[in-house]
Design a protein around this motif. Structure first.
Motif, PDB file in Angstrom:
ATOM      1  N   UNK A 197       0.667  -1.194   0.194  1.00  0.00           N
ATOM      2  CA  UNK A 197      -0.064   0.054  -0.058  1.00  0.00           C
ATOM      3  C   UNK A 197       0.923   1.195   0.077  1.00  0.00           C
ATOM      4  N   UNK A 198       1.884   1.536   0.888  1.00  0.00           N
ATOM      5  CA  UNK A 198       2.784   2.340   0.926  1.00  0.00           C
ATOM      6  C   UNK A 198       3.532   2.780  -0.403  1.00  0.00           C
ATOM      7  N   UNK A 199       3.686   1.579  -1.371  1.00  0.00           N
ATOM      8  CA  UNK A 199       4.362   1.931  -2.504  1.00  0.00           C
ATOM      9  C   UNK A 199       3.488   2.571  -3.656  1.00  0.00           C
ATOM     10  N   UNK A 200       2.061   2.466  -3.596  1.00  0.00           N
ATOM     11  CA  UNK A 200       1.171   2.945  -4.551  1.00  0.00           C
ATOM     12  C   UNK A 200       0.567   4.442  -4.194  1.00  0.00           C
ATOM     13  N   UNK A 201       1.218   4.863  -3.175  1.00  0.00           N
ATOM     14  CA  UNK A 201       0.746   6.323  -2.711  1.00  0.00           C
ATOM     15  C   UNK A 201       1.434   7.377  -3.756  1.00  0.00           C
ATOM     16  N   UNK A 202       0.572   8.302  -4.045  1.00  0.00           N
ATOM     17  CA  UNK A 202       0.801   9.296  -5.004  1.00  0.00           C
ATOM     18  C   UNK A 202      -0.034  10.568  -4.282  1.00  0.00           C
ATOM     19  N   UNK A 203       0.460  11.965  -4.951  1.00  0.00           N
ATOM     20  CA  UNK A 203      -0.389  13.011  -4.707  1.00  0.00           C
ATOM     21  C   UNK A 203      -1.697  12.904  -5.400  1.00  0.00           C
ATOM     22  N   UNK A 204      -2.770  13.044  -4.422  1.00  0.00           N
ATOM     23  CA  UNK A 204      -4.101  13.150  -5.060  1.00  0.00           C
ATOM     24  C   UNK A 204      -4.900  11.829  -4.683  1.00  0.00           C
ATOM     25  N   UNK A 205      -4.094  10.743  -4.435  1.00  0.00           N
ATOM     26  CA  UNK A 205      -4.789   9.460  -3.977  1.00  0.00           C
ATOM     27  C   UNK A 205      -5.662   9.718  -2.912  1.00  0.00           C
ATOM     28  N   UNK A 206      -6.942   9.067  -2.574  1.00  0.00           N
ATOM     29  CA  UNK A 206      -7.870   9.271  -1.691  1.00  0.00           C
ATOM     30  C   UNK A 206      -7.825   8.158  -0.813  1.00  0.00           C
ATOM     31  N   UNK A 246     -14.954  11.235   7.113  1.00  0.00           N
ATOM     32  CA  UNK A 246     -14.777  11.652   5.754  1.00  0.00           C
ATOM     33  C   UNK A 246     -13.471  11.355   5.146  1.00  0.00           C
ATOM     34  N   UNK A 247     -13.366  10.834   3.899  1.00  0.00           N
ATOM     35  CA  UNK A 247     -12.214  10.603   3.399  1.00  0.00           C
ATOM     36  C   UNK A 247     -11.022  11.763   2.983  1.00  0.00           C
ATOM     37  N   UNK A 248      -9.937  11.689   2.751  1.00  0.00           N
ATOM     38  CA  UNK A 248      -8.808  12.538   2.914  1.00  0.00           C
ATOM     39  C   UNK A 248      -8.017  12.318   1.499  1.00  0.00           C
ATOM     40  N   UNK A 249      -7.520  13.449   0.915  1.00  0.00           N
ATOM     41  CA  UNK A 249      -6.723  13.352  -0.533  1.00  0.00           C
ATOM     42  C   UNK A 249      -5.255  13.493   0.066  1.00  0.00           C
ATOM     43  N   UNK A 250      -4.574  12.755  -0.421  1.00  0.00           N
ATOM     44  CA  UNK A 250      -2.908  12.998  -0.107  1.00  0.00           C
ATOM     45  C   UNK A 250      -2.211  14.034  -0.415  1.00  0.00           C
ATOM     46  N   UNK A 251      -1.593  14.717   0.164  1.00  0.00           N
ATOM     47  CA  UNK A 251      -0.761  15.899  -0.408  1.00  0.00           C
ATOM     48  C   UNK A 251       0.706  15.838  -0.011  1.00  0.00           C
ATOM     49  N   UNK A 252       1.702  16.400  -0.454  1.00  0.00           N
ATOM     50  CA  UNK A 252       2.848  16.283  -0.190  1.00  0.00           C
ATOM     51  C   UNK A 252       3.310  16.712   1.213  1.00  0.00           C
ATOM     52  N   UNK A 253       4.127  15.789   2.036  1.00  0.00           N
ATOM     53  CA  UNK A 253       4.451  16.349   3.278  1.00  0.00           C
ATOM     54  C   UNK A 253       3.227  15.906   4.371  1.00  0.00           C
ATOM     55  N   UNK A 254       2.346  15.195   3.941  1.00  0.00           N
ATOM     56  CA  UNK A 254       1.278  14.599   4.667  1.00  0.00           C
ATOM     57  C   UNK A 254       2.010  13.341   5.678  1.00  0.00           C
ATOM     58  N   UNK A 255       1.545  13.670   6.933  1.00  0.00           N
ATOM     59  CA  UNK A 255       1.533  12.099   7.559  1.00  0.00           C
ATOM     60  C   UNK A 255       0.754  11.334   7.149  1.00  0.00           C
ATOM     61  N   UNK A 256       1.138   9.896   7.127  1.00  0.00           N
ATOM     62  CA  UNK A 256       0.280   8.859   6.559  1.00  0.00           C
ATOM     63  C   UNK A 256       0.104   7.880   7.770  1.00  0.00           C
TER      64      UNK A 256
END
Length: 408
Positions: A197-206, A246-256
């Motif tokens: 799952x970590x490998x598929x992360x990208x900016x904008x993924x929900x 609510x869902x969130x959208x990934x941004x650069x610099x976010x904690x996951x």
């Protein structure tokens, strides 16, 4: 960029996964019989005449019979002298018999009849009547709903009903070698799903996309039901231990923060990883490192004979030494340090101040002293350990660093 994070597609990662369930078998009839013998010995010692096992994990643990609890009474009566008798609706008999690992006669009730009256009649049929003049002591499964317990109480006013929790935990608290093997495999599968799952992360993924991928990953690894549960959080939402609605959208610099698990032959996994998508800040590093130290402090405190609560205390002392807390105050650790795990994701004993159960070989725990900083982010590193004769042993190795979260 944090190592191992992003740069791959879901299809590429799923193609790398395969069934990992080979080599571990479900619990067999011989072990179920041994569990029944052990609880009967304890019942005799505690002067308990019968144990009612309700549909769910306790029925599964002792008899191997898997049944989902509902508004209908389905369960089993186990007497201290060794008699096992099931109770179920008439129309479920065929299905129940197919699910039995340890067989036994079945007392049946139709929809218009009282299963509670049937239970009392079954006790008499098993030789537990009033002829000897003593009050029968019946231990009732702690997981049984209130209406079940009250129904039994009304139908059996001559019986003393007691909580079966301590009796059952005496048996379930310390896992066998076969249970440890199942838990180990389930956790290995979930850690592999985490890394994919970590490998598929990208900016904008929900977050919902990652949840769906983890379900596919667990299925590819051999968990037929996919995720037994899943929490995926990005950014400020990671400060909420069990997520936000609510869902969130990934941004650069976010904690996951991803917390998920699967089920293998009834046994559970439950692993959390926290890392940054992009370059961690100094604040990220400060809290992540404090969390890792607290997890290590809890592990080191977990020694044979030590009360469970002392493990929680060790984690809190570490967290407070970094300026968080004190106690449950935020920023800091808002919940217990860990929980037992087995057929249930959360089961006793617990790593919390009020639990004075001495640690013993075979006990299994999560180790997750999360640090929450509301308005900023949270970090939870969750791995599990089990107790050996010489101390704790990890099922999965903790993350090495915030930059290398999947290297031990």
């Amino acid at each position: 960029m944090t190592k191992g994070i992003g740069g791959s597609t879901p299809q590429e990662q799923l193609a790398l996964l395969g069934d990992r369930t080979g080599g571990v078998a479900p619990i067999g009839a011989e072990e179920h019989q041994a569990r029944i013998a052990a609880v009967q010995a304890q019942m005799r010692a505690d002067k308990i005449d019968a144990l009612y096992l309700h549909a769910g994990s306790n029925l599964l643990y002792f008899t191997g019979t898997s049944w989902y609890p509902s508004e209908r009474l389905v369960g089993a009566l186990l007497t201290a002298d060794g008699k096992l008798h099931y109770l179920a609706p008439h129309f479920e008999l065929g299905t129940l018999e197919q699910r039995m690992v340890i067989g036994g006669p079945v007392a049946l009730w139709h929809e218009h009849e009282s299963p509670y009256t049937l239970l009392r009649q079954t006790l008499s049929a098993l030789g537990l009547g009033k002829s000897d003049g003593k009050t029968l002591r019946i231990a009732i499964d702690s997981s049984a709903p209130f209406f079940i317990t009250e129904g039994i109480r009304a139908a059996a006013p001559d019986c003393e009903l007691i909580d079966a929790g301590p009796l059952v935990q005496t048996c379930r608290g310390c896992k066998s070698a076969a249970e440890l093997a199942l838990l180990q495999r389930a956790k290995d599968m979930t850690l592999e799903a985490h890394e994919a799952a970590a490998a598929i992360l990208r900016p904008g993924i929900v977050t919902t996309e990652v949840e769906a991928f983890l379900n596919q990953a667990h299925q590819a690894l051999g968990a037929p039901g996919g995720n037994s549960f899943v929490i995926v959080l990005f950014g400020e939402a990671t400060a909420y231990p069990h997520g936000v609605p609510h869902p969130q959208t990934l941004q650069d610099g976010d904690m996951v923060l991803i917390d998920t698990g699967c089920t293998l032959h009834g046994y559970q996994s439950d692993i959390t990883r926290s890392y940054v998508f992009g370059e961690p800040t100094e604040r990220h590093r400060q809290i992540w490192n404090a969390e890792k130290e607290a997890q290590a402090a809890a592990f080191d405190a977990a020694q044979i004979g030590v009360p469970c609560g002392e493990v929680d205390a060790a984690a809190r002392r570490c967290i407070e030494s970094h300026g968080f807390g004190p106690h449950y105050s935020l920023p800091g650790l808002p919940h217990r340090t860990g929980h037992g795990i087995g057929l249930d994701i959360h089961e006793g004993p617990y790593l919390v101040a009020s639990d004075r159960t001495p640690l013993a070989p075979g006990m299994c725990f999560s180790n997750e002293p999360m640090i929450c900083a509301p308005g900023e982010f949270g970090v939870r590193l969750e791995d599990h350990f089990y107790m050996t004769e010489t101390g704790p042993r990890w099922f999965t190795q903790p993350s090495r660093s915030i930059d290398e979260p999947f290297l031990a």
